[in-house]
Scaffold this active site. Sequence first.
Site, mmCIF file in Angstrom:
data_model
loop_
_atom_site.group_PDB
_atom_site.id
_atom_site.type_symbol
_atom_site.label_atom_id
_atom_site.label_comp_id
_atom_site.label_asym_id
_atom_site.label_seq_id
_atom_site.Cartn_x
_atom_site.Cartn_y
_atom_site.Cartn_z
ATOM 1 N N ASP A 188 -7.771 3.625 4.874
ATOM 2 C CA ASP A 188 -7.642 2.607 3.588
ATOM 3 C C ASP A 188 -8.435 3.264 2.356
ATOM 4 O OD1 ASP A 188 -6.367 0.285 2.388
ATOM 5 O OD2 ASP A 188 -8.475 -0.359 2.032
ATOM 6 N N GLU A 252 -4.891 7.251 2.796
ATOM 7 C CA GLU A 252 -4.423 6.446 1.328
ATOM 8 C C GLU A 252 -5.041 7.029 0.422
ATOM 9 O OE1 GLU A 252 -3.644 2.190 -0.753
ATOM 10 O OE2 GLU A 252 -5.387 2.716 0.241
HETATM 11 C C1 NOJ Z 1 -5.158 -0.651 0.040
HETATM 12 C C2 NOJ Z 1 -4.264 -1.353 0.936
HETATM 13 O O1 NOJ Z 1 -2.961 -0.732 1.514
HETATM 14 C C3 NOJ Z 1 -4.137 -2.859 0.146
HETATM 15 O O2 NOJ Z 1 -3.229 -3.734 1.030
HETATM 16 C C4 NOJ Z 1 -5.393 -3.326 -0.004
HETATM 17 O O3 NOJ Z 1 -5.452 -4.792 -0.609
HETATM 18 C C5 NOJ Z 1 -6.430 -2.708 -0.583
HETATM 19 N N1 NOJ Z 1 -6.342 -1.177 -0.225
HETATM 20 C C6 NOJ Z 1 -7.923 -3.077 -0.325
HETATM 21 O O4 NOJ Z 1 -8.107 -2.541 0.893
#
Ligand code: NOJ
Length: 501
Positions: A188, A252
Site C-alpha cells: 500500500d 502500489e
Molecule cells: C491505498 C488503498 O488502496 C486505499 O484503499 C487506501 O484508502 C489508502 N491507500 C490508504 O491506505
Amino acid sequence: MIEPWWQGGVLYQVYPRSFADSNGDGIGDLEGVTSRLEYLEWLGVDAVWLNPIYPSPNVDWGYDVADYTAVHPDLGTLGDLDRLVAEAGRRGIAVLLDLVPNHTSIEHPWFRERPDLYVWADEVPNNWRAAFRGGSAWTLDPEREGYYLHNFAREQPDLDWWNPEVRAEFERILRFWFDRGVAGFRIDVAHALVKDRELRDDVAATDEDDPHTRAHGIRRIHSMNRPETHEVFHAWRRLADSYEPPRVLVGEVYVLDVPAWARYYGSGSDELNLAFNFALVHADLEAAQMRHVVAATEAALPASAWPCWTGSNHDAGRLTTRWCDGDEALARCALLVLLTLRGAACLYYGDELALAAGHVPPERVVDVGDPPRDPARTPMPWSREGGWDDPWLPLEDTSRNVEDERADPGSTLHFTRDLIALRRTLPDLRGGSYAELPAPEGAWAWRRGEGVSVAVNLGSRPVEVAVEGRVALATDRGREGERVGGGLELAPAEGAVVTSG
Ligand code: NOJ
Ligand code: CA
C-alpha cells in the site's frame, strides 16, 4: 505453471468483503474465496491478491490495521487463511496479501504502547495535507500533548520509517506471512513510506506536475516520494528472494510520472518485482494516450523489468464504467489491451464479466473517501439472484453475472478466459517484446515477440490496420480463424490478436 509466474502472469484482485460469503452474514470471507477457487482456476489466473484481511476498526475498510499478524473475525481465522493458501496452491494459484506499512490504525496497540514508532511534532510543523476529510495531516493527541502525522485519515497515524524498529517490525511481519506460504504482497502507498527527515513544507505545484503529485495544489516531495524509500525495498527484496520460491513484491506506486515510477524497480531485480502502472489507469481508453503511456513505460523500465497493467481497483473504480461508460464491446477492447501488453496484468473481480460500477444510494455509503469508493466495491454477482443474503453493500444489477456468462460461450467472461489461455499457448504473448506498429488515427497496434500482432480500434470510425496472419482471438468472436492478407478491418470498439503463419 510458467516460472516465475509473476513475470507475464495474470493477477486477480479480490476485495474479500465483497467476493463470496460462506456463512450468510452478508460479508464476504476467506472461506468464501476458497469455495470459489474452482472458478478462478477455470478462469486461468496465476495469483489472487486479497485486500487487507487483518483486524481493523474499518475506518478505511482494512487499510487501518490493528494487528498485522491476525485475521479480521468478519473474514475468518488464520486457519481459514492457511486452508485458502494450501487449496489455491493445489490449483496452481499463488496468494498475495496486502501490506499496509505507511500507517496503522490508531487502535493498533503500538500507538499507545510504542509511540516512538510514529511521527510526532510539538507544533504543526508544515503544510502537509490529509488525503481523507481534507485539512492538515497533523492532529493533536491530547494524551501526549503532541501532534501526530497522518497522510490519510486521522485514525491512520503514519509510522516513522527513520526508526529502525519500524523496519525490524515489518521484516518480522513479512517473514510471518512468507513462512505461512503467502506468495507475496501488494504494498500500500509504496511511494510514501519515508518522510522528509526535517519535515519540510511541500512546495507549490506547477501545471507541469502530474495530477497526483500535485494533489491539493502542492507538489508532494517531502510528505512522500522520498528517495530513501528505495532502501526499504532493497532490503525487502533480499528477504523475499531468500525464500523458495522467491516471494513477490507488487507496489502500489501511485506515481504518474513514468520515469519516477520506474525507479521503484531498482536495477530491475533488486527492488519491487512489479508496480501497478497508474499512468495507464489515469489515461483515457484512447489510442494516442495509451500508446504514449506504454511507450514511456517501455523506455523507462530497466531491461529485465516487467510492467503491471490494470484498469480497475477498489479506489479508482471499474474499467467498464470509467473507460467504457458501460459499453461491453469497449470493455472487451480494454481487456484485450490489458491482457496483451508486455508484462503482468491485474484484473479486479468482475472485470471479466464487464461488470459496471454498482449503485450505492447515499444512505448505504460506508467509505471515508470523497467521492465515496463504494460503487467499485459492491458484491460479486454470482448469478441472476446474486448469490448473497443481505450483503453489506447493495447488489442491485445482476444482469452481468458469473452463472449466465459461464453458460454462454459468446460472453465476455469466456472472452477473458480465452485471452488468458492464449497467453499460455503463445509464448510471444506472455513473454515476448513489445513494438508499436503503424496504425490509423483512433487505432493502436503492436507486435509481441516475432509472431503475434494485436490491433484495436478505440476510435469512432472503421479502420484498416496493416497486419497479416490469422485471427487467433477477436472481440467479435465470429472472426476467429479469419485469414488476414493485406490488412485487418476493424469497426469501432473492435480488436483482435493476429498470429503470423
Ligand atoms: C491505498 C488503498 O488502496 C486505499 O484503499 C487506501 O484508502 C489508502 N491507500 C490508504 O491506505
Ligand atoms: Ca461471511
